[in-house]
Scaffold this motif. Structure first.
Motif, PDB file in Angstrom:
ATOM      1  N   UNK A 169       0.856  -1.177   0.000  1.00 10.05           N
ATOM      2  CA  UNK A 169       0.000   0.000   0.000  1.00 10.05           C
ATOM      3  C   UNK A 169       0.899   1.235   0.000  1.00 10.05           C
ATOM      4  N   UNK A 170       0.661   2.118  -0.923  1.00  9.95           N
ATOM      5  CA  UNK A 170       1.498   3.313  -1.015  1.00  9.95           C
ATOM      6  C   UNK A 170       1.082   4.337   0.030  1.00  9.95           C
ATOM      7  N   UNK A 171       1.992   5.254   0.317  1.00  9.78           N
ATOM      8  CA  UNK A 171       1.693   6.318   1.276  1.00  9.78           C
ATOM      9  C   UNK A 171       0.491   7.121   0.821  1.00  9.78           C
ATOM     10  N   UNK A 172       0.390   7.365  -0.466  1.00 10.34           N
ATOM     11  CA  UNK A 172      -0.733   8.110  -0.998  1.00 10.34           C
ATOM     12  C   UNK A 172      -2.047   7.385  -0.712  1.00 10.34           C
ATOM     13  N   UNK A 173      -2.070   6.083  -0.930  1.00 13.25           N
ATOM     14  CA  UNK A 173      -3.274   5.276  -0.652  1.00 13.25           C
ATOM     15  C   UNK A 173      -3.568   5.253   0.845  1.00 13.25           C
ATOM     16  N   UNK A 174      -2.537   5.127   1.661  1.00 15.35           N
ATOM     17  CA  UNK A 174      -2.725   5.135   3.109  1.00 15.35           C
ATOM     18  C   UNK A 174      -3.312   6.464   3.575  1.00 15.35           C
ATOM     19  N   UNK A 175      -2.839   7.566   3.002  1.00  8.41           N
ATOM     20  CA  UNK A 175      -3.389   8.880   3.345  1.00  8.41           C
ATOM     21  C   UNK A 175      -4.875   8.938   3.038  1.00  8.41           C
ATOM     22  N   UNK A 192     -12.137  10.856  -0.835  1.00 11.64           N
ATOM     23  CA  UNK A 192     -11.247   9.716  -0.616  1.00 11.64           C
ATOM     24  C   UNK A 192     -11.781   8.459  -1.300  1.00 11.64           C
ATOM     25  N   UNK A 193     -13.093   8.289  -1.307  1.00 14.89           N
ATOM     26  CA  UNK A 193     -13.681   7.127  -1.962  1.00 14.89           C
ATOM     27  C   UNK A 193     -13.402   7.105  -3.449  1.00 14.89           C
ATOM     28  N   UNK A 194     -13.478   8.262  -4.080  1.00 14.20           N
ATOM     29  CA  UNK A 194     -13.172   8.346  -5.512  1.00 14.20           C
ATOM     30  C   UNK A 194     -11.727   7.919  -5.749  1.00 14.20           C
ATOM     31  N   UNK A 195     -10.816   8.399  -4.915  1.00 13.51           N
ATOM     32  CA  UNK A 195      -9.410   8.020  -5.088  1.00 13.51           C
ATOM     33  C   UNK A 195      -9.211   6.529  -4.818  1.00 13.51           C
TER      34      UNK A 195
END
Length: 150
Positions: free
Chosen positions: A1-7, A67-70
Motif C-alpha cells: 500500500x502506497x503512502x498516498x493510498x494510506x493517506x 477519498x472514496x473516488x481516489x
C-alpha cells in the motif's frame, strides 16, 4: 500500500468516524444524559448539538466522497469486492437520510422553536432521533460489510 493510498484511507476512515461516531454519541450518550432538563432546555440544547453536527457531517461526506473516488480509483465495478458495493449503496441511502434530516425535520425544529411551539419542536426532534438511529444502524452495517465481505 502506497503512502498516498494510506493517506486517502485515513481520510476515508476519518470521515466515517466523524459521521457514525457522532451519531453514536448523540443517540446513545448525549440524549439520555439530558433527560433531566426541562423540555425547553433539552430542545434548545439538542437543536444546537444537531445543528453543529449536521455541518460536520457535511464535511465528513466531502471527505468520504473525495477519498472514496481516489480509493476506488480505476477498479472496475465488476472487480470490486462485494463489501465495496454494499458500502457504495449504503452510503447512498445514508446520504438520502442525512439530506432529509437536515432539510426537513431540522428546519421544522428550528421554525417550531422560533415560534415557541415546544410540542411541534418535540415532534421534529423525535423524527431527527429516529433518522439518526436509522443512519447509525446503516453505518454500522456498512462498516461490518466492508470488513466481513471484503
Amino acid at each position: 500500500m502506497s503512502l498516498n493510498r494510506e493517506f486517502w484511507l485515513f481520510i476515508h476512515v476519518l470521515g466515517v468516524v466523524i459521521w457514525v461516531g457522532g451519531m453514536f454519541f448523540a443517540h446513545v450518550v448525549l440524549r439520555p444524559s439530558v433527560q433531566d432538563l426541562t423540555p425547553a432546555e433539552r430542545l434548545l440544547l439538542m437543536r444546537e448539538v444537531v445543528g453543529r453536527f449536521v455541518h460536520w457531517v457535511l464535511v465528513a461526506i466531502a471527505l468520504i466522497v473525495a477519498s472514496g473516488v481516489f480509493l476506488w480509483g480505476s477498479t472496475p465495478m465488476a472487480r470490486a469486492p462485494m463489501g465495496w458495493h454494499v458500502m457504495l449503496g449504503g452510503f447512498g441511502v445514508m446520504l438520502a437520510v442525512y439530506l432529509f434530516l437536515r432539510f426537513v425535520p431540522y428546519n421544522r425544529l428550528e421554525a417550531a422553536l422560533a415560534a415557541g411551539d415546544l410540542p411541534g419542536a418535540g415532534t421534529q426532534m423525535a423524527m431527527i432521533r429516529l433518522l439518526m438511529g436509522v443512519n447509525l444502524l446503516l453505518g454500522i452495517g456498512v462498516i461490518a460489510a466492508v470488513f466481513l465481505l471484503g
